[in-house]
Design an enzyme around this catalytic site. Structure first.
Site, short mmCIF file in Angstrom:
data_model
loop_
_atom_site.label_atom_id
_atom_site.label_comp_id
_atom_site.label_asym_id
_atom_site.label_seq_id
_atom_site.Cartn_x
_atom_site.Cartn_y
_atom_site.Cartn_z
N GLU A 156 1.03 -1.39 -0.10
CA GLU A 156 0.12 -0.06 0.25
C GLU A 156 1.00 0.96 -0.31
O GLU A 156 0.32 2.33 -1.24
CB GLU A 156 -0.79 0.21 0.85
CG GLU A 156 -1.89 -1.04 0.84
CD GLU A 156 -2.05 -2.49 1.16
OE1 GLU A 156 -0.67 -2.80 2.25
OE2 GLU A 156 -2.61 -3.28 0.93
N HIS A 194 -10.43 -4.75 10.35
CA HIS A 194 -11.32 -4.65 8.67
C HIS A 194 -12.76 -3.70 9.44
O HIS A 194 -13.18 -3.38 8.32
CB HIS A 194 -11.62 -5.65 8.56
CG HIS A 194 -10.62 -6.48 8.14
ND1 HIS A 194 -9.90 -7.06 8.61
CD2 HIS A 194 -10.18 -6.36 6.56
CE1 HIS A 194 -9.07 -7.68 7.56
NE2 HIS A 194 -9.17 -7.26 6.42
#
Ligand code: TPP
Ligand code: MG
Lengths: 337, 326
Positions: free
Chosen positions: B60, B129
């Site tokens: 990322e 998450h």
């Protein structure tokens, strides 16, 4: 390389040394603030590599990006030295209008894409510049100069991998000066030969060279740059070098010995090249003395004068350049009720 | 007009902008051959090829950085980060690079990237998450942060974000990708700035953004049955915040509640209410209320998760409190 070029390159390296010496003095006089990282000792690397790249030609230049030790990379790419000095003085006429300072020299007109303080941050930015150049088909390459310490960041590994799988035209130049601030490479890095960290791991061409002899730097850089430009693939090149001064201003250098420093000073890139040119009869000791005098005059009477006399940014413009100053209302608003 | 799902709206914006401008590219994990975790780029790999719909490795920080570098030389990358939790890995390049390059360079360079990412809880995705994190990005100078509440804004704001010259973070929501709305067939844009009054009322202002707008709307329906007329303001943009629209509404209703899905300390609600104190303190005739998540990592257990995350009933109860009814 003809004699004129040799003389010019020697002059450039002496200029870079004197420029940095003078910033040191200005720092002591408190004309320059913040962090100041000097390039003294490593001149042959940026000078030699960029000599083989497209620089000094404005927007046609290759893209150059580096860390915080950035003054000389900026100048060799084409940034006017007086603007770099004015930036160190925090002046409106500086390369980044006084908003960046020593660690953040930018010259977009010469494709010098900046100096960045976060160690390892420029790796992906460089790969992105290369991706853009490749996408546009301009044949420009990106050249990323970083230190040995930067290679322990995740961005190093992530970016080597992506540059390799996507065949990005980027040259990674590792300036291995053996230290990350005060930590010797042997204490931080499992594989001290940096070029070995990419060849099999990321399937990328790489090599290691002497970074103190500008002619060796140029020969190696030429091969690497030709490869990157013609094959449109990344290359990792490592130069063994040494920084003569402390990491930044407040560094007593307690982590290294006087003997080690003396050994490396014998390999001063300016001394090596001067000696070669004198031996080859290209110039005499006295010519070098004259050169130094001329450089000092230029630095004092033009560069420092310009920085001293330039205005500071206006406080009323504090919040300029945060976002687009002239946004298109169709995309930005206000929302029509 | 055609009924369009949130994900389809995003896909349409990608498609139109990529067809128009060859400098627009998309980058992210699984967005190409796999079609995208939220289908936001489905079919586009076949249409635009691997050099424009770029499947990225799980890196990322660096692929976002590559997008930023490319944007500095004229590209218009749209970066999809699979979940805002993973955007934490890219904070260096977003916060230290994209947000600051224009400024550090004295306006010479810009980073017109778009980063899209869902931020919010779904069902039992647990602590790693379920991050929301809007508050983290909205506190960074040099970024724009927007929160499209439905397909209209998802399409229109993405189009604007691609064309704007600033780095824009678009915070979507796991639970909104299938939300449907009629949107015009012809091309349109929705600006990145400006809050919007999406339901008019006179008794109380309910302020939300992203998914919490829908909680406010549901609460407003219930309040109407009690004879309370609630005005609902969708912030739309968290950076910058449209304080003018908020002030006007509060001066009309004299009461305010802010609903956010995130934890409260140093959150969106704190910022909005501080703004109200500064802009129209004397217009208030009761204490403002913040509805927000509990100050805990989001639990896995469904009962605990439900207790941690605000719902429409919480907003309704909060509004009654502001109204002095409980
Ligand atoms: C992300 C990050 N961590 C730590 C630092 C502090 N720091 C500045 S320079 C430096 C050493 C870098 O060494 P190297 O990459 O070898 O470059 P050199 O200074 O030797 O040119 C460190 C640790 C930083 N600027 N950024
Ligand atoms: Mg080093």
């Amino acid at each position: 390389m003809n004699d004129a070029d040799k003389k010019r390159l020697l002059r450039e390296m002496i200029f870079y040394r004197r420029f940095e010496d003078r910033t040191f003095e200005a720092y002591m006089e408190r004309k320059i603030g913040g962090f100041l990282h000097l390039y003294s000792g490593q001149e042959a690397v940026a000078t030699g590599v960029l000599e083989m790249a497209v620089v000094g030609k404005g927007k046609e230049n290759d893209y150059v990006i580096t860390g915080y030790r950035d003054h000389i990379h900026a100048i060799k790419t084409g940034a006017p030295p007086r603007e770099v000095m004015a930036e160190l003085y925090g002046k409106e006429t500086g390369s980044s209008k006084g908003r960046g300072g020593s660690m953040h020299i930018f010259d977009a007109n010469q494709n010098f894409m900046g100096g960045y303080a976060l160690v390892g941050q420029p790796f992906p930015l460089a790969a992105g510049l290369a991706l853009g150049a490749k996408h546009k088909g301009t044949k420009q390459i990106a050249i990323c100069f970083l230190g040995d310490g930067a290679n322990n960041q995740g961005t190093f590994h992530e970016t080597m991998n992506m540059a390799s799988i996507w065949n990005l035209p980027v040259l990674f130049v590792c300036e291995n000066n053996g230290y990350a601030i005060g930590t010797h490479i042997a204490r931080s890095t499992a594989q001290p030969s940096q070029y070995k960290r990419v060849d099999t791991a990321y399937n990328m061409k790489s090599s290691q060279h002497d970074g103190m002899d500008i002619e060796e730097v140029m020969a190696a850089a030429k091969q690497a740059i030709d490869y990157v430009r013609n094959e449109e693939k990344p290359y990792f090149i490592e130069f063994m070098t040494y920084r003569f001064r402390g990491h930044s201003m407040s560094d007593a250098k307690g982590y290294r010995t006087k003997e080690e420093e003396a050994e490396w000073e014998k390999r001063d890139p300016i001394k090596i090249f001067s000696k070669k040119l004198i031996e080859a009869g290209v110039l005499k000791e006295a010519d070098i003395k004259a050169m130094e005098k001329e450089i000092d005059d230029e630095i004092e009477n033009d560069i420092i004068k310009f920085a001293e006399e330039s205005p500071e940014p206006k406080v009323e413009e504090l919040t300029r350049y945060v976002l687009d100053d002239n946004p298109d209302p169709r995309w930005i608003g206000p929302l029509q009720k | 007009m055609a009924e369009t799902a949130y994900w389809e709206a995003i896909r349409r914006a990608h498609d139109e902008e990529m067809a128009r401008d060859p400098m627009v590219i998309a980058m992210g994990e699984d967005i190409g051959v796999a079609g995208g975790t939220y289908k936001a780029t489905s079919g586009l790999f076949d249409k635009y090829g691997e050099t424009r719909i770029i499947d990225c490795p799980i890196s990322e920080n660096s692929y976002t950085g590559i997008g930023i570098g490319a944007s500095m030389v004229g590209m218009r990358p749209i970066i999809e980060i699979m979940s805002i939790n993973f955007a934490l890995l890219a904070l260096d390049t977003i916060v230290n690079a994209a947000a600051k390059i224009r400024y550090m360079s004295g306006g010479q360079l810009e980073c017109p990237i778009v980063m899209r990412t869902p931020g919010g809880t779904a069902h039992q995705l647990a602590a790693q998450h379920s991050a929301r994190l809007a508050r983290m990005f909205m506190s960074t100078s040099g970024l724009r942060v927007v929160t499209p509440r439905g397909p209209l804004d998802a399409y229109g704001m993405l189009k604007s974000a691609i064309r704007s010259n600033d780095p824009v973070i678009i915070i979507e929501h796991e639970q909104m990708y299938n939300l449907k709305e009629e949107i015009p067939d012809e091309e349109f844009f929705r600006p990145l700035e400006g809050a919007e009054v999406i339901r008019e009322g006179t008794d109380i202002t309910l302020i939300g953004y992203n998914y919490s707008v829908h909680l406010c709307m549901a609460a407003a329906e219930r309040l109407a049955k009690d004879g309370i007329s609630a005005e609902v303001v969708d912030l739309r943009s968290l950076k910058p915040i449209d304080r003018e629209t908020i002030r006007k509404s509060v001066e009309k209703t004299h009461k305010v509640l802010v609903a956010e899905e995130d934890e409260a300390p140093v959150g969106v609600g704190s910022e909005i209410i501080t703004g109200i104190m500064e802009d129209c303190f004397f217009a208030l005739d009761s204490q403002p209320v913040r509805i927000h998540a509990a100050d805990v990592p989001v639990p896995y257990n469904h009962k605990l998760e439900k207790a941690a995350i605000p719902n429409a009933d919480d907003v309704y109860q909060g509004a009654l409190k502001v109204m002095g009814k409980i």
